[in-house]
Design a protein around this motif. Sequence first.
Motif, PDB file in Angstrom:
ATOM      1  N   GLY A  55      -6.082  13.765   1.531  1.00 50.81           N
ATOM      2  CA  GLY A  55      -6.426  14.695   0.455  1.00 50.81           C
ATOM      3  C   GLY A  55      -5.396  14.783  -0.651  1.00 50.81           C
ATOM      4  O   GLY A  55      -5.439  15.712  -1.455  1.00 50.81           O
ATOM      5  N   CYS A  56      -4.473  13.824  -0.713  1.00 52.94           N
ATOM      6  CA  CYS A  56      -3.430  13.863  -1.744  1.00 52.94           C
ATOM      7  C   CYS A  56      -3.983  13.434  -3.101  1.00 52.94           C
ATOM      8  O   CYS A  56      -4.848  12.555  -3.180  1.00 52.94           O
ATOM      9  N   SER A  57      -3.458  14.036  -4.151  1.00 49.63           N
ATOM     10  CA  SER A  57      -3.802  13.623  -5.505  1.00 49.63           C
ATOM     11  C   SER A  57      -2.981  12.399  -5.884  1.00 49.63           C
ATOM     12  O   SER A  57      -2.039  12.011  -5.174  1.00 49.63           O
ATOM     13  N   ASN A  58      -3.314  11.786  -7.018  1.00 51.16           N
ATOM     14  CA  ASN A  58      -2.564  10.615  -7.489  1.00 51.16           C
ATOM     15  C   ASN A  58      -1.086  10.941  -7.685  1.00 51.16           C
ATOM     16  O   ASN A  58      -0.205  10.148  -7.347  1.00 51.16           O
ATOM     17  N   GLN A  59      -0.817  12.117  -8.260  1.00 52.89           N
ATOM     18  CA  GLN A  59       0.561  12.518  -8.496  1.00 52.89           C
ATOM     19  C   GLN A  59       1.325  12.701  -7.189  1.00 52.89           C
ATOM     20  O   GLN A  59       2.502  12.325  -7.077  1.00 52.89           O
ATOM     21  N   GLU A  60       0.663  13.277  -6.195  1.00 45.84           N
ATOM     22  CA  GLU A  60       1.315  13.495  -4.904  1.00 45.84           C
ATOM     23  C   GLU A  60       1.595  12.169  -4.201  1.00 45.84           C
ATOM     24  O   GLU A  60       2.641  11.991  -3.571  1.00 45.84           O
ATOM     25  N   ILE A  61       0.650  11.232  -4.311  1.00 41.84           N
ATOM     26  CA  ILE A  61       0.852   9.905  -3.713  1.00 41.84           C
ATOM     27  C   ILE A  61       2.036   9.208  -4.373  1.00 41.84           C
ATOM     28  O   ILE A  61       2.876   8.593  -3.704  1.00 41.84           O
ATOM     29  N   ALA A  62       2.107   9.304  -5.708  1.00 37.95           N
ATOM     30  CA  ALA A  62       3.207   8.673  -6.440  1.00 37.95           C
ATOM     31  C   ALA A  62       4.554   9.208  -5.975  1.00 37.95           C
ATOM     32  O   ALA A  62       5.515   8.452  -5.797  1.00 37.95           O
ATOM     33  N   LYS A  63       4.644  10.520  -5.778  1.00 39.24           N
ATOM     34  CA  LYS A  63       5.904  11.120  -5.345  1.00 39.24           C
ATOM     35  C   LYS A  63       6.281  10.680  -3.932  1.00 39.24           C
ATOM     36  O   LYS A  63       7.452  10.391  -3.652  1.00 39.24           O
ATOM     37  N   GLN A  64       5.292  10.625  -3.044  1.00 36.31           N
ATOM     38  CA  GLN A  64       5.599  10.277  -1.661  1.00 36.31           C
ATOM     39  C   GLN A  64       5.985   8.806  -1.506  1.00 36.31           C
ATOM     40  O   GLN A  64       6.808   8.456  -0.649  1.00 36.31           O
ATOM     41  N   LEU A  65       5.400   7.945  -2.317  1.00 39.96           N
ATOM     42  CA  LEU A  65       5.674   6.507  -2.193  1.00 39.96           C
ATOM     43  C   LEU A  65       6.728   6.026  -3.190  1.00 39.96           C
ATOM     44  O   LEU A  65       7.042   4.835  -3.229  1.00 39.96           O
ATOM     45  N   TYR A  66       7.232   6.948  -4.022  1.00 37.27           N
ATOM     46  CA  TYR A  66       8.258   6.623  -5.022  1.00 37.27           C
ATOM     47  C   TYR A  66       7.795   5.516  -5.975  1.00 37.27           C
ATOM     48  O   TYR A  66       8.509   4.552  -6.268  1.00 37.27           O
ATOM     49  N   ILE A  67       6.554   5.670  -6.442  1.00 35.19           N
ATOM     50  CA  ILE A  67       6.001   4.749  -7.437  1.00 35.19           C
ATOM     51  C   ILE A  67       5.416   5.578  -8.573  1.00 35.19           C
ATOM     52  O   ILE A  67       5.290   6.801  -8.472  1.00 35.19           O
ATOM     53  N   SER A  68       5.052   4.922  -9.663  1.00 35.96           N
ATOM     54  CA  SER A  68       4.518   5.650 -10.810  1.00 35.96           C
ATOM     55  C   SER A  68       3.032   5.976 -10.598  1.00 35.96           C
ATOM     56  O   SER A  68       2.341   5.273  -9.844  1.00 35.96           O
ATOM     57  N   PRO A  69       2.518   7.024 -11.258  1.00 36.45           N
ATOM     58  CA  PRO A  69       1.086   7.345 -11.161  1.00 36.45           C
ATOM     59  C   PRO A  69       0.201   6.188 -11.603  1.00 36.45           C
ATOM     60  O   PRO A  69      -0.883   5.992 -11.047  1.00 36.45           O
ATOM     61  N   ASN A  70       0.646   5.412 -12.596  1.00 39.02           N
ATOM     62  CA  ASN A  70      -0.148   4.271 -13.053  1.00 39.02           C
ATOM     63  C   ASN A  70      -0.264   3.208 -11.959  1.00 39.02           C
ATOM     64  O   ASN A  70      -1.311   2.562 -11.814  1.00 39.02           O
ATOM     65  N   THR A  71       0.820   3.029 -11.203  1.00 40.98           N
ATOM     66  CA  THR A  71       0.771   2.076 -10.085  1.00 40.98           C
ATOM     67  C   THR A  71      -0.189   2.563  -9.008  1.00 40.98           C
ATOM     68  O   THR A  71      -0.933   1.769  -8.410  1.00 40.98           O
ATOM     69  N   VAL A  72      -0.200   3.871  -8.763  1.00 38.53           N
ATOM     70  CA  VAL A  72      -1.146   4.455  -7.804  1.00 38.53           C
ATOM     71  C   VAL A  72      -2.577   4.180  -8.253  1.00 38.53           C
ATOM     72  O   VAL A  72      -3.439   3.795  -7.448  1.00 38.53           O
ATOM     73  N   LYS A  73      -2.841   4.367  -9.540  1.00 38.69           N
ATOM     74  CA  LYS A  73      -4.191   4.124 -10.070  1.00 38.69           C
ATOM     75  C   LYS A  73      -4.607   2.666  -9.863  1.00 38.69           C
ATOM     76  O   LYS A  73      -5.762   2.388  -9.536  1.00 38.69           O
ATOM     77  N   THR A  74      -3.660   1.751 -10.054  1.00 40.15           N
ATOM     78  CA  THR A  74      -3.958   0.334  -9.853  1.00 40.15           C
ATOM     79  C   THR A  74      -4.304   0.053  -8.396  1.00 40.15           C
ATOM     80  O   THR A  74      -5.269  -0.671  -8.093  1.00 40.15           O
ATOM     81  N   HIS A  75      -3.520   0.633  -7.469  1.00 39.05           N
ATOM     82  CA  HIS A  75      -3.798   0.440  -6.032  1.00 39.05           C
ATOM     83  C   HIS A  75      -5.171   1.017  -5.672  1.00 39.05           C
ATOM     84  O   HIS A  75      -5.934   0.392  -4.913  1.00 39.05           O
ATOM     85  N   ILE A  76      -5.489   2.190  -6.203  1.00 42.32           N
ATOM     86  CA  ILE A  76      -6.780   2.819  -5.904  1.00 42.32           C
ATOM     87  C   ILE A  76      -7.921   1.961  -6.434  1.00 42.32           C
ATOM     88  O   ILE A  76      -8.954   1.782  -5.775  1.00 42.32           O
ATOM     89  N   LYS A  77      -7.739   1.437  -7.638  1.00 34.79           N
ATOM     90  CA  LYS A  77      -8.757   0.564  -8.225  1.00 34.79           C
ATOM     91  C   LYS A  77      -8.985  -0.662  -7.350  1.00 34.79           C
ATOM     92  O   LYS A  77     -10.135  -1.087  -7.127  1.00 34.79           O
ATOM     93  N   ASN A  78      -7.891  -1.242  -6.823  1.00 41.12           N
ATOM     94  CA  ASN A  78      -8.003  -2.412  -5.950  1.00 41.12           C
ATOM     95  C   ASN A  78      -8.678  -2.052  -4.629  1.00 41.12           C
ATOM     96  O   ASN A  78      -9.491  -2.829  -4.097  1.00 41.12           O
ATOM     97  N   ILE A  79      -8.347  -0.870  -4.103  1.00 36.85           N
ATOM     98  CA  ILE A  79      -8.978  -0.408  -2.858  1.00 36.85           C
ATOM     99  C   ILE A  79     -10.479  -0.249  -3.054  1.00 36.85           C
ATOM    100  O   ILE A  79     -11.288  -0.680  -2.222  1.00 36.85           O
ATOM    101  N   TYR A  80     -10.866   0.382  -4.160  1.00 33.64           N
ATOM    102  CA  TYR A  80     -12.287   0.563  -4.451  1.00 33.64           C
ATOM    103  C   TYR A  80     -12.999  -0.787  -4.514  1.00 33.64           C
ATOM    104  O   TYR A  80     -14.112  -0.956  -3.989  1.00 33.64           O
ATOM    105  N   ALA A  81     -12.355  -1.756  -5.214  1.00 35.02           N
ATOM    106  CA  ALA A  81     -12.984  -3.072  -5.382  1.00 35.02           C
ATOM    107  C   ALA A  81     -13.147  -3.777  -4.034  1.00 35.02           C
ATOM    108  O   ALA A  81     -14.211  -4.357  -3.747  1.00 35.02           O
ATOM    109  N   LYS A  82     -12.117  -3.739  -3.186  1.00 35.92           N
ATOM    110  CA  LYS A  82     -12.177  -4.426  -1.898  1.00 35.92           C
ATOM    111  C   LYS A  82     -13.168  -3.764  -0.943  1.00 35.92           C
ATOM    112  O   LYS A  82     -13.794  -4.448  -0.127  1.00 35.92           O
ATOM    113  N   MET A  83     -13.323  -2.453  -1.050  1.00 39.00           N
ATOM    114  CA  MET A  83     -14.199  -1.739  -0.130  1.00 39.00           C
ATOM    115  C   MET A  83     -15.592  -1.516  -0.711  1.00 39.00           C
ATOM    116  O   MET A  83     -16.459  -0.941  -0.054  1.00 39.00           O
TER     117      MET A  83
END
Length: 305
Positions: free
Chosen positions: A263-291
């Motif tokens: 249930g984490c938001s993009n911002q929360e994921i970015a903070k926990q993984l120490y990456i930028s919100p834009n990188t999180v968006k890219t990963h989510i986009k890739n996850i959506y495409a693969k699934m």
Amino acid sequence: MVILSDILLFLTTALVVSITCLCILLFYRVRDAYIGSFLTVLVPLSLQMCLSLLVTYLTRTLPVGNLDANAFQVFALGATIFSVLLTTTLLLMMSKYLIQILPATDKQRILGNRILTFLILFFFLISLWVIIAESKGDWQKALSDTIAYHFFAGSMFLVIHAVLSGIFVKKATTWEEERLLKGIIYTFLPLFFLFPLDLLFFRNLPFKLVYLSFSTLSVYLYYFISRRYFLTWEQTDHVDAEGGKEYGLSLREEEVLRLLAAGCSNQEIAKQLYISPNTVKTHIKNIYAKMGVNNRLQLFSRLKK
């Protein structure tokens, strides 16, 4: 027309305040970043509309002698400054909120933030100068002019936000971004038409048609919260994030998926993984495409235990 104006002012104020209170309660419970962003806009908006309602009530009910008294003049001066500050804060927070959700580069965000901040602060200084110069020490007149003209005039800045949202909406990578950008477009683009109508029919009345835009924004945010919280978050208790392994996700994408399922938001994921919100968006986009999904609801449905 005066009675209709008063009724509409009361109803729109009650609607905005109610939704603001709901957001406060939800934020207290879940500490969601999206709701926190909404509150930075809704709180000054609620205070501004409540102030307009209070001033309208006082000027209608107090005897003329009390309105001319020094105590009311002091109140009028304080209320005038407070109203200008609330309007400026609302515009500034709305700008920061928009820039936060825009699918733009860091350089574009910084540039946009600087430009909008400069324009709004310039508007604030010009507003104070004009109000003080026009009132000539009559603070009751200053308050009346501020309530009647300042807030709805400042709202025209939000047309810029609608245009920017229209430019970037096709670049949105998540359903949250797309929905919120579309909400800004639907809410503030009609100001092109509402502003001249206010000048023609509601110029000397406390209620302005632009208040309908802010009421629409409040309702849209409530709809967004309802979908995100009641439909999305509540499903995460029955989501198995390990089910994503069969879709060929990378290790980082699996980490992002587990946090999404929590249930984490993009911002929360970015903070926990120490990456930028834009990188999180890219990963989510890739996850959506693969699934083979388009949003979180479809994703959680696919991962249901």
